[in-house]
Structures are given as C-alpha cells and as structure tokens.
Design an enzyme around this catalytic site. Structure first.
Site, PDB file in Angstrom:
ATOM      1  N   GLY A  13       0.856  -1.183   0.000  1.00  0.00           N
ATOM      2  CA  GLY A  13       0.000   0.000   0.000  1.00  0.00           C
ATOM      3  C   GLY A  13       0.890   1.229   0.000  1.00  0.00           C
ATOM      4  O   GLY A  13       2.062   1.163  -0.394  1.00  0.00           O
ATOM      5  N   PHE A 116     -10.121  20.200   7.696  1.00  0.00           N
ATOM      6  CA  PHE A 116     -10.528  18.879   8.168  1.00  0.00           C
ATOM      7  C   PHE A 116     -10.726  18.966   9.675  1.00  0.00           C
ATOM      8  O   PHE A 116     -10.207  19.891  10.302  1.00  0.00           O
ATOM      9  CB  PHE A 116      -9.431  17.865   7.831  1.00  0.00           C
ATOM     10  CG  PHE A 116      -9.883  16.738   6.959  1.00  0.00           C
ATOM     11  CD1 PHE A 116     -10.705  16.966   5.868  1.00  0.00           C
ATOM     12  CD2 PHE A 116      -9.479  15.438   7.229  1.00  0.00           C
ATOM     13  CE1 PHE A 116     -11.103  15.916   5.059  1.00  0.00           C
ATOM     14  CE2 PHE A 116      -9.875  14.388   6.423  1.00  0.00           C
ATOM     15  CZ  PHE A 116     -10.691  14.628   5.336  1.00  0.00           C
ATOM     16  N   GLN A 229     -10.467   3.302  15.959  1.00  0.00           N
ATOM     17  CA  GLN A 229     -11.320   4.471  15.709  1.00  0.00           C
ATOM     18  C   GLN A 229     -12.587   4.084  14.943  1.00  0.00           C
ATOM     19  O   GLN A 229     -12.528   3.326  13.984  1.00  0.00           O
ATOM     20  CB  GLN A 229     -10.542   5.494  14.880  1.00  0.00           C
ATOM     21  CG  GLN A 229     -11.348   6.748  14.561  1.00  0.00           C
ATOM     22  CD  GLN A 229     -10.491   7.806  13.869  1.00  0.00           C
ATOM     23  OE1 GLN A 229     -10.030   7.614  12.744  1.00  0.00           O
ATOM     24  NE2 GLN A 229     -10.250   8.907  14.558  1.00  0.00           N
ATOM     25  N   HIS A 231     -15.724   5.478  12.666  1.00  0.00           N
ATOM     26  CA  HIS A 231     -16.137   6.597  11.826  1.00  0.00           C
ATOM     27  C   HIS A 231     -17.650   6.736  11.918  1.00  0.00           C
ATOM     28  O   HIS A 231     -18.367   5.744  11.800  1.00  0.00           O
ATOM     29  CB  HIS A 231     -15.710   6.356  10.380  1.00  0.00           C
ATOM     30  CG  HIS A 231     -15.766   7.589   9.541  1.00  0.00           C
ATOM     31  ND1 HIS A 231     -16.960   8.149   9.150  1.00  0.00           N
ATOM     32  CD2 HIS A 231     -14.791   8.383   9.041  1.00  0.00           C
ATOM     33  CE1 HIS A 231     -16.693   9.243   8.435  1.00  0.00           C
ATOM     34  NE2 HIS A 231     -15.390   9.401   8.357  1.00  0.00           N
ATOM     35  N   LEU A 241     -17.615   3.605   3.584  1.00  0.00           N
ATOM     36  CA  LEU A 241     -17.471   4.959   4.139  1.00  0.00           C
ATOM     37  C   LEU A 241     -18.266   6.003   3.352  1.00  0.00           C
ATOM     38  O   LEU A 241     -18.195   6.060   2.135  1.00  0.00           O
ATOM     39  CB  LEU A 241     -15.996   5.362   4.117  1.00  0.00           C
ATOM     40  CG  LEU A 241     -15.701   6.744   4.714  1.00  0.00           C
ATOM     41  CD1 LEU A 241     -15.669   6.675   6.223  1.00  0.00           C
ATOM     42  CD2 LEU A 241     -14.402   7.296   4.186  1.00  0.00           C
ATOM     43  N   GLU A 244     -16.820  12.494   5.235  1.00  0.00           N
ATOM     44  CA  GLU A 244     -17.090  13.611   6.116  1.00  0.00           C
ATOM     45  C   GLU A 244     -17.524  14.839   5.322  1.00  0.00           C
ATOM     46  O   GLU A 244     -18.178  15.737   5.843  1.00  0.00           O
ATOM     47  CB  GLU A 244     -15.771  13.938   6.834  1.00  0.00           C
ATOM     48  CG  GLU A 244     -15.895  14.114   8.312  1.00  0.00           C
ATOM     49  CD  GLU A 244     -14.572  13.841   9.010  1.00  0.00           C
ATOM     50  OE1 GLU A 244     -14.274  12.654   9.234  1.00  0.00           O
ATOM     51  OE2 GLU A 244     -13.845  14.794   9.315  1.00  0.00           O
ATOM     52  N   ARG A 275     -15.024  13.223  15.162  1.00  0.00           N
ATOM     53  CA  ARG A 275     -15.505  11.869  14.854  1.00  0.00           C
ATOM     54  C   ARG A 275     -15.954  11.093  16.081  1.00  0.00           C
ATOM     55  O   ARG A 275     -17.015  10.467  16.084  1.00  0.00           O
ATOM     56  CB  ARG A 275     -14.400  11.056  14.182  1.00  0.00           C
ATOM     57  CG  ARG A 275     -14.183  11.430  12.762  1.00  0.00           C
ATOM     58  CD  ARG A 275     -13.094  10.596  12.160  1.00  0.00           C
ATOM     59  NE  ARG A 275     -12.816  11.116  10.827  1.00  0.00           N
ATOM     60  CZ  ARG A 275     -11.857  10.673  10.033  1.00  0.00           C
ATOM     61  NH1 ARG A 275     -11.070   9.714  10.448  1.00  0.00           N
ATOM     62  NH2 ARG A 275     -11.686  11.184   8.848  1.00  0.00           N
ATOM     63  N   HIS A 339     -12.912   1.903  11.637  1.00  0.00           N
ATOM     64  CA  HIS A 339     -12.312   2.646  10.532  1.00  0.00           C
ATOM     65  C   HIS A 339     -10.790   2.590  10.521  1.00  0.00           C
ATOM     66  O   HIS A 339     -10.174   2.327   9.503  1.00  0.00           O
ATOM     67  CB  HIS A 339     -12.779   4.098  10.639  1.00  0.00           C
ATOM     68  CG  HIS A 339     -12.295   4.978   9.526  1.00  0.00           C
ATOM     69  ND1 HIS A 339     -12.457   4.638   8.201  1.00  0.00           N
ATOM     70  CD2 HIS A 339     -11.675   6.191   9.537  1.00  0.00           C
ATOM     71  CE1 HIS A 339     -11.950   5.603   7.443  1.00  0.00           C
ATOM     72  NE2 HIS A 339     -11.463   6.544   8.226  1.00  0.00           N
ATOM     73  N   ARG A 374      -6.998   9.386  15.921  1.00  0.00           N
ATOM     74  CA  ARG A 374      -6.304   9.891  14.739  1.00  0.00           C
ATOM     75  C   ARG A 374      -7.079  11.039  14.109  1.00  0.00           C
ATOM     76  O   ARG A 374      -8.294  10.991  14.018  1.00  0.00           O
ATOM     77  CB  ARG A 374      -6.172   8.784  13.703  1.00  0.00           C
ATOM     78  CG  ARG A 374      -5.629   9.261  12.389  1.00  0.00           C
ATOM     79  CD  ARG A 374      -5.649   8.168  11.355  1.00  0.00           C
ATOM     80  NE  ARG A 374      -6.980   7.854  10.894  1.00  0.00           N
ATOM     81  CZ  ARG A 374      -7.481   8.243   9.708  1.00  0.00           C
ATOM     82  NH1 ARG A 374      -6.764   8.977   8.897  1.00  0.00           N
ATOM     83  NH2 ARG A 374      -8.693   7.893   9.342  1.00  0.00           N
ATOM     84  N   LEU A 380      -2.584   8.927   5.959  1.00  0.00           N
ATOM     85  CA  LEU A 380      -1.866   8.861   4.686  1.00  0.00           C
ATOM     86  C   LEU A 380      -0.494   9.500   4.838  1.00  0.00           C
ATOM     87  O   LEU A 380       0.505   9.000   4.321  1.00  0.00           O
ATOM     88  CB  LEU A 380      -2.659   9.566   3.586  1.00  0.00           C
ATOM     89  CG  LEU A 380      -3.851   8.784   3.017  1.00  0.00           C
ATOM     90  CD1 LEU A 380      -4.594   9.634   1.988  1.00  0.00           C
ATOM     91  CD2 LEU A 380      -3.392   7.479   2.363  1.00  0.00           C
TER      92      LEU A 380
END
Ligand code: FAD
Ligand code: SF4
Ligand code: SF4
Ligand code: FES
Lengths: 559, 383
Positions: A13, A116, A229, A231, A241, A244, A275, A339, A374, A380
């Site tokens: 990934g 965010f 976590q 979501h 998902l 948001e 969240r 999540h 988080r 990422l």
C-alpha cells in the site's frame, strides 16, 4: 530459500511502496510481497486527503500541525514522532507532486488544501475525492520506473527468525500454490489495518491485521491495541465509508423521530463535531431506541440535487449501489463503523521494532503519531513519511550487514503445519467463526466499552479460538486457493482480538477512542498517560510503556 | 460477508450460473447456484455467500468491495462488470438468471480469476511514470499547474486497472499484442500532463504497430468501463495529438486500414473524434471552452460532438446544463461522470426517462448468453 534480498517489504500500500522506493534509492536490493496487486491496496480507498503544513490555503506551520495532532491524540501520541511527521510532511508531499500526483489545485496553481476536523488551518491536501487512489497510482508508477520486484499475490504467513534477528518471510503463492521462502537482511511490515475484526467496517476484505499478528508471533510487542477508531458515517449494511465531506456541505444527522439529535451532544459544532463525539452520540441514540434498524439517518435532501451531483457525486453513487438509496430523495442510513487502528506493531521513529532486522510502517505500525485518536488526513501522511524512514533505515542497515540464513527446520515445520491443515476433512469451515467474531466485537468492544462486556468478549474469543483449532479448508487445490488464505487470516484476527480485549480491560479510563462512560468516564493522566504493550506467551501478556513528551503537557480536550 | 448478521432484513432467492474452470486439469463446467440473500446484495456478496455456504473452492478476486480497488472484474452475461458494483435486486425481480464468467482477452487461471500479467506488461510498456520536463518547480515546492490544465487528465486519472475494457476490446481479440484501452488511457494520462516533458517520444512510442492506430473504434471500452474513464476518448486524444505533432508518417494507409477494420467489426464508423483529430486535444478543449462561454451568453449554439448531437434528449439536457451552470461548460465535457449523472437526473425530473431506466451503470446486459470462457464470445456485446 527461493530468493534473497537486502530488504523485503511485506505489503504494497502507500507505506510499503514508499518504503520500497526509498530502500531502492539508498542502493539496496529491495523486493515487495503483497497478497493483492499493489494498486488494489486499501490505501486507494482514502478519499479525504493528506495533511501537511504547506500553508497554501492560509498561514500554517509544522509546529501548529504538531500541536493539533498531539491534542487530537488525547495526549497519548509520542511527541517526538509527531514532530518528525509534521516537519517532514511538506517536503514529502512536494516529492509526491514531483512524481506526478494529480492533486487538486488552488487558483494560482498550487496544491489545494481543505479544512478537516480538529485542525487549526486548512491543511489537508487532496485530489478531488480520490486522494488515496491518486497516491497509490503515483507510487506504483515509481515502483515500475525502478523496476522493483514484486511478489504479487504472495501471502506472507510466517517470519523467519534466526540468531536473534528477522531474516526473511515464508509465504504462500496464492495464484499458483506452494510455499515460498524469501530470505532478507531486513523485513518491513506494511500490511495495513485490521478493520475486518468488525462487522461494519470501512476496511477492505484484505485488512486482516496480518503484519501485526506476524510480529506478535515472533515475540514483538504490539502497542495501544485497544485504540480502534470508529467513523460516524458508514453506510448500512456493509460499512462503506460516507465521506465527512457530506457534513462539511451541510448534511443533517437525524434520529428515528426526525430530530437533529446532535443538539443534545454538541450544540455548537453540531454535525461538524469530531468523529469520536459524533460516533458516541449516534451509538447512544441507537442504544436508547431512537435508531432505525441500528442506524441513524444522514439527510442531504435540503442541499438540493445540483449540489449533491456536483460536490457529492461519489457519495450518491455509493448510496445508490450499496443501499439502494438516492440521497436526492431519501436520507442515507448510517452508523458508526470500525475505521482505523491507531494501535499496531511497536516501533521507534525509524520504524524499527524490538527485533533486529524487523521494521514496520503505516497502519500496521504504532510509532505512535495518532495516540488514542487519529485526525483525518494524518494516516496517509504517516504512511509516506514513516514508510520512507523505515525504508531508509532498513536499507542502510542491510547494506552494512551481511549474511542471511533460513534454517531448514523452520521451513519444514511450516510445511508440515500447512499440510496438516489442508489434510483435515472433518470440522467446521471458517466463515461462521469469522462472522461471529466480527459481530461480537461490534457488540462488546465497539464505540462504548463496559467491563462486563469486554470480559464476556474475552471468553467468546477464547471459545472461537478453540473452534478454530479444528477448522477445515474445503478447497484442496493449488490454484488461487483463497479458502486457505482466508482461514489463515482468521487465525491472525482471533489473536489480535484477544490482545485488544486485554488492553481494553487494563485501560481503566476514557481516552480518545477508548470510551467507558459507565465506569471510568474521565481521562486519568495520573495513572494512564502511557501506552499499553502486549506480547504473546501462550496468550496475551500486558505491559506498559511511557509516552514520549517534548513540549506539550496534557490539557483538557475541548473543541 | 456481512449478510448473515443484519437484523430483520428482507431476503430473496438469488440464482446464478457460474462458469467454473481449472487451468491445471482443463476441466470446465457451467454450474447453477441458488442462495437466499438480503435484498441489498451485490454480485460480489452472492459469490461470497456461495463460497461460504456451498462451495469453498470457488475462486474470484476481491478486496475493497467499494468500486475502487479494481479486483473484481468479471463477466455477467458476456459483458464485463465489477462484481461489487452490480446490484442483484433488479436482476432477481426480472426473473433473470445471469451467467457469470471470467473476463475476456486474458488467460483464465481458475474460475473467475484471470492471469493479469499480460495486462500489466502493457501497462509497463507505456513507461507509465512522469518524465519531468525542463521546467523546475519553483523554490523546490510544487509545480504550478492550473486546475483547468489538470482537468485535461481528470478522466484518465480515475482508472482503477480493473481490466473491464480490455476484456471487451475488439482489437485485442484479433490482435493480442495491441496495447489496448487501459494502457493507452494511462498513456494519455501522461501526454496530457503539463508536467511531463516526454510528450513527443511517448506519442511516437504509442504510434507504432500495435499502438493507437490499431484500435477499431468499437467503443466497447467506453461502454464497459465502470469508472467513466472513456478509454476510447483517450485514444482519440492521443491520435489527435500525434497528428498534431506530425507523427502520422503513413497516415493514409493507416486510415484505410482503420476504416476497413472498424467497419468489419462494428458495421459502421464513428466520428466522435472529428474535432480533436484535426486540432489536437488541448486546443480543442480551449476552443470548446471559448465556444461554451459564448453559448452561456446565448450567442452561438454549443459545439456538441456529432454523436451527442444525434441524440436529441442528451443534447437538450447538455444545453440546459450549460445554461444552468452559467460557467465554463467544458468541465462538463471533461468530467464525464458528473455530467452524465446530472443529465440523467434532469431527464428524469422532466419525465423524459422513466425512473426505472437510465444509466445506473455496472449492470450486465440482460440478454442472457452462455459464454464459454476461453472461447470466442458469441453474444451480449451489442450495445
Ligand atoms: C475508506 C477509508 C478512507 C480513508 N480516508 C483517509 C483519508 O482521507 N486520509 C487519511 O490520511 N487516511 C485515510 N484513511 C486511512 C488510510 O487510508 C490508511 O490508514 C492507510 O492508507 C493504510 O496504508 P498502509 O500502506 O498502511 O496499508 P494498506 O494500504 O492497507 O496496504 C496493506 C498492504 O499489505 C498487503 N498485505 C496485507 N497482509 C498481507 C500478507 N499477509 N501478505 C502479503 N501482503 C499483505 C496488502 O496486499 C496491501 O498491499 C482511510 C481509510 C479508509 C478505510
Ligand atoms: S474502441 Fe478501440 S480500444 Fe476500445 S474496445 Fe474498441 S477496439 Fe478496443
Ligand atoms: S479504463 Fe476503465 S475499464 Fe479499463 S481498466 Fe481502467 S477503470 Fe477499468
Ligand atoms: S472489490 Fe474492489 S473494485 Fe470490486
């Protein structure tokens, strides 16, 4: 031994690919193993963006990013690791752009950044609603450019440990069948999260926490495993998902009575609260009988067709395909879903674990930059910055050290273990155990945790592990035997679940994702400003590790 | 899969036929399965239920189950789909029993799993990485590129490498060495990128024997792509750019070859690429932008590509869209997915399309056809 490399990266990934690129550029002979093709990794599903203090949308600096992250982590994040992340993030994002990442742009042609949750400035660089996809593509392009060898559709099953260091991986060749042994001077685990522990999750089928379990099985500690976590807006029934961004555009959250229930939980921020706050509010509504079939409703209708199509196209497509609901006309049923796993393999700031030669990066690892919670966009960034750092350190170490040995005994033991599993014809198939694990984790180790439920979950997982001992793989063939690999994955998940329960019970406080409103509703810095550590000796053994603090003392976390 | 754990949900009986195949033994068989499933299931969920409860040896790829990883390409009734994007409800209601088989144009390993190596070889042949030009990014920061300029490759950047286009490509069927729609779309992603400095070399590379000009323009790739990449359009843009750069050394001969091939395979020749063919795509887009700007002010009719103009409803919808947006309408062209969704929605609102029809996408054609994997496809390809 079928092959040998300086550096072997398990997982392809964002974290794995970034590590491999760095190791290559340092000059090492590097290869990757991945159970699915690199571009199919779940990093590609990330929609929102990646955080770096570029300052393109307003004044910003790494220090501010670091503070937001420390606070967001509910002070469980290691501050040295967070400072490194935030310092290196801008250059790492420019690097991605130079490689060709198709970022969205500002008016003057720079990388666009959006606001965010819980961030002091618009800091999240993005590519429309396909940021992860764009990053996976650009990293894979760089892998192809360097012609880095990838063992595609190889399933990593065991780590080789000899002479006190990790020296390779035993894997199953999924496409053709057969065990393969790949030796390496250093191994980097970048296998992603473990959301498949839960029924409703935003994670892919491949997110089964394999790397964490591999590390655990060779005596390496895992950290903060209780920190999963949730979501707040995942689509019923499967957990896909819903971004948001919907709430950012002005969507309402309603209960069965049509009430915007956040008035009672977060009267100022309402739908834009963080969240964990919203997830808990939703779960309370559902638990108190004001849900609809275990969901609440995300209402977009008042935004109008034009805005929905223009700004939330992806969301509409997901709702139509997976829930049969067109958000222009009907509200979307949503609920909290697993999540992101803040916990993972315990590493230092170079990704090195307690075992020489073994590294970890990305969601599989716990450096820890996210602590107990988080922030959106930081995962990422972590895959890139810490992928790079692990790749560099692993390569440098490998280039200054020499031999690789894989003792024959380890391979023949693995071989007979596998034969035994495949030879078994009497017993239970894995899927009922898997479904029961996921359902009970949701019930007993979900958004809220209670002492008695966690204890019960511990017993349930014990029983499921007992049943798993006599599990039967129905497919006896060699070609693409996913029946076999799915059984092996379930074995990993069961061990991780046990670790989580042990850590959850030990943390007698509420912090970030670990919410115990019934018995320990407050954060307790005096006793629990420390990481849980868990190792495996015939079962999970608990230990603690101090949090590293540099500049910031714990404060109450309000938004 | 999650099916078993949902409270009080409505279920239905789902029947599918699956072409089973084992490349080691050569055994192949069409097997029928019937299973009770919640009404919300996708084809992928059905395969999961079958694998769990009826036959653990069924082989197929999956991961994200949200249309982004590109693992689950396969054929339903002879047309490539993403299994996770294909809802079963309407199919079951129609009383249809779909036939599921592996994708075409790629060797089958087992059941629905194909060998993707040839696919990735072609991807790699495109030199699919950015080759920076002479311009240095200012102060070591990012390259400055406008959003408009970025939008040129918006659609190509959506590709998830699922292979659905390759599965249905006519040119690849007759010429397996053809680079194919996915690889060429990837090529366009770089040719159209302002930061790339190798445009001419790329266009030369892509114009050789099995490159751009081998496409028969059957449009099946556009039709089957689950992400709205429109690979055929990307190929047209590459062609236009190549012509623009004077790379069409023996264009005359090539043209003739095309024409014959394309009329042979499809019976007719499409002319969508007329505009870009003569002008080059970048300039075509800027012209389009200019003309669309005028259209908003009501001065000239919008320059729709011929095939769009043929369809009166669509043209009307597009026109309305441009008017409503009151902004540079070329985005509507470049961002195909959104404009199609919008079009679809407006036509429904106006009652011009009955709500049950329209382009939901991803659903296999309902004309049942038993395609034996590995053999010449026989039906299900007509659009
Ligand atoms: C829906 C969704 C949206 C998100 N959005 C955002 C966002 O907007 N911003 C953000 O910062 N974060 C986001 N996240 C979180 C973030 O995307 C992930 O944490 C991150 O991408 C994980 O990357 P990774 O490289 O660690 O793992 P992954 O991308 O999951 O890769 C794991 C790799 O390991 C391989 N692997 C696993 N097990 C084995 C094995 N046994 N053998 C061989 N290979 C194996 C897999 O094949 C894969 O290649 C989101 C997460 C989800 C689920
Ligand atoms: S239009 Fe060209 S590339 Fe697309 S499917 Fe047809 S022949 Fe293949
Ligand atoms: S162009 Fe479309 S169909 Fe082809 S591989 Fe890409 S996403 Fe799939
Ligand atoms: S499972 Fe990922 S695209 Fe279908």
């Amino acid at each position: 031994m079928d092959a040998k490399h300086d550096v072997l990266v398990v997982g392809a990934g964002c974290a794995g690919m970034r590590a491999a690129i760095e190791a290559f550029d340092v000059g090492a002979d590097v290869a990757m193993i991945s159970k699915i093709h690199p571009t199919r990794s779940h990093s590609g599903a990330a929609e929102g963006g990646i955080n770096a203090a570029l300052g393109n949308a307003s004044e910003d600096d790494p220090e501010q990013h670091a503070y937001d992250t420390v606070k967001g982590s509910d002070y469980l994040g290691d501050q040295d690791a967070i400072e490194i992340l935030c310092q290196e993030a801008p250059d790492d994002v420019y690097q991605l752009e130079h490689w060709g990442a198709v970022f969205s742009r500002t008016e003057d042609g720079r990388i666009a950044q959006r606001p965010f949750g819980a961030a002091g400035a618009p800091r999240t660089a993005y590519a429309a609603d396909i940021t992860g996809h764009v990053l996976v593509q650009v990293l894979y392009e760089q892998i192809v450019k360097r012609d880095i060898l990838t063992y595609e559709e190889y399933f990593a099953w065991k780590l080789v440990v000899d002479d006190g260091r990790c020296q390779g991986v035993i894997c199953w060749d999924l496409l053709n069948g057969g065990l393969k042994v790949i030796g390496a001077k250093t191994v980097i685990l970048a296998t992603g999260g473990a959301g498949r522990l839960y029924t409703g999750t935003t994670n892919a089928y491949a997110c089964t926490g394999d790397g964490m379990a591999l590390a655990l099985r060779v005596g390496v500690p895992l950290k903060d495993m209780e920190m999963m976590q949730f979501h707040p807006t995942t689509l019923a029934p499967t957990g896909v998902l819903i971004t948001e961004g919907c709430r950012g555009e002005g969507a309402y959250l309603l209960n069965a009575e049509g009430e915007r229930f956040l008035e009672r939980y977060a009267p100022n921020a309402m739908e834009l609260a963080s969240r964990d706050v919203i997830s808990r509010a939703e779960q309370t509504e559902i638990d108190e009988g004001r849900g609809i079939d275990g969901n609440v409703l995300l209402d977009l209708r008042h935004l109008g067709a034009e805005k929905i199509i223009e700004r939330l196209h992806g969301t509409r497509e997901l709702a139509q395909t997976f829930a049969g609901v067109d958000p222009i006309y009907e509200p979307i049923p949503v609920r909290p879903g697993a999540h992101y796993h803040m916990g993972g393999v315990d590493t230092d700031v170079w990704g090195l674990t307690a075992l020489e030669g073994l590294y970890s990066a990305g969601e599989a690892a716990c450096v820890s930059v996210h602590g107990a919670n988080r922030l959106g966009g930081n995962a990422l960034m972590e895959t890139i910055t810490y992928g790079k750092r692990a790749g560099r350190h692993a390569a440098e170490w490998a280039l200054s050290n020499t031999t690789v040995t894989v003792p024959e005994g380890i391979v023949s033991d693995a071989d007979s273990e596998l034969r035994e599993l495949l030879a078994r014809t009497e017993g239970e198939r894995p899927w009922k155990i898997r479904d029961e694990l996921a359902r009970t984790m949701h019930e007993n180790f979900g958004v809220f945790r209670r002492e008695d439920q966690m204890q019960r979950q511990g017993e349930i997982v014990d029983r499921l592990r007992e049943r798993f001992r006599s599990v039967v793989v129905e497919d006896k063939g060699m070609l693409f035997n996913s029946d076999l690999t799915q059984a092996l994955e379930l074995g990993f998940l069961l061990e991780l679940a046990q670790c989580m329960v042990v850590c959850g019970l030990a943390r007698k406080e509420s912090r970030g994702a670990h919410a115990r409103p019934h018995d320990y509703p407050d954060r307790d810095d005096e006793n629990f400003l420390k990481h849980t550590l868990v190792t495996w000796h015939d079962g999970p053994q608990l230990d603690w590790k101090p949090v590293t603090m540099t500049k910031w003392q714990p404060q109450e976390r309000t938004y | 899969m999650e099916a078993a754990t949902q409270p009080r949900e409505k279920t239905m009986k789902v029947k599918v036929k699956i072409w089973r195949y084992d490349s080691q033994t050569g055994e192949r068989a069409l097997k029928e399965y019937e299973i009770e499933a919640p009404e919300w299931v996708t084809l992928l969920d059905i395969l999961d239920l079958i694998k769990d409860q009826q036959d653990g040896s069924l082989a197929y790829r999956k991961s994200c189950r949200m249309m982004i990883c590109g693992s689950c390409g396969m054929r339903m009734d002879g047309a490539a789909v993403l299994a996770c994007k294909t809802r079963m409800y309407d199919i079951v209601q129609a009383g249809h029993v779909p036939v599921i088989s592996a994708m075409g144009n790629l060797p089958i390993v087992k059941d629905l799993v194909v060998d993707m190596d040839p696919f990735w070889e072609k991807f790699k042949a495109m030199k699919p990485w950015l080759q920076p030009g002479y311009e240095e990014p200012p102060e070591g920061k990012e390259y400055r590129v406008s959003q408009e300029r970025m939008n040129v490759i918006h659609k190509e950047a959506l590709c998830i490498n699922c292979g659905c286009c390759v599965s249905e490509c006519n040119a690849m069927e007759s010429s397996p060495e053809f680079l194919g729609p996915q690889a060429l779309a990837k090529g366009m992603r770089f040719v159209g990128d302002a930061r790339d400095g190798a445009t001419v070399e790329r266009l030369e590379d892509y114009s050789t024997e099995h490159g751009i000009w081998e496409c028969t323009r059957c449009y099946f790739c556009n039709e089957r792509c689950p992400k709205g990449v429109d690979p055929r359009d990307a190929i047209a843009k590459l062609g236009a750019e190549a012509v623009n750069e004077g790379i069409d050394r023996d264009m005359g001969a090539k043209h003739a070859k095309w024409f014959i091939k394309s009329t042979e395979t499809t019976g007719w020749l499409r002319e969508t690429e007329l505009v870009p063919k003569t002008q080059g795509v970048i300039s075509a887009i800027s012209q389009m932008k200019f003309a669309m700007g005028l259209a908003v002010k009501g001065k000239v009719p919008p320059p729709f590509p011929p095939h769009v103009a043929e369809n009166v409803d669509e043209a009307r919808g597009l026109h309305k869209l441009v008017q409503q947006q009151g902004r540079q309408g070329y985005e509507g062209i470049v961002q195909g997915e959104r404009s199609l969704a919008r079009l679809d929605h407006h036509l429904r609102e106006d009652g011009e399309v009955p709500p049950s029809e329209g382009s939901v996408g991803g659903m296999g054609s309902l004309t049942s056809a038993d395609i034996t994997p590995g053999e010449e496809p026989t039906a299900g390809k007509a659009d």
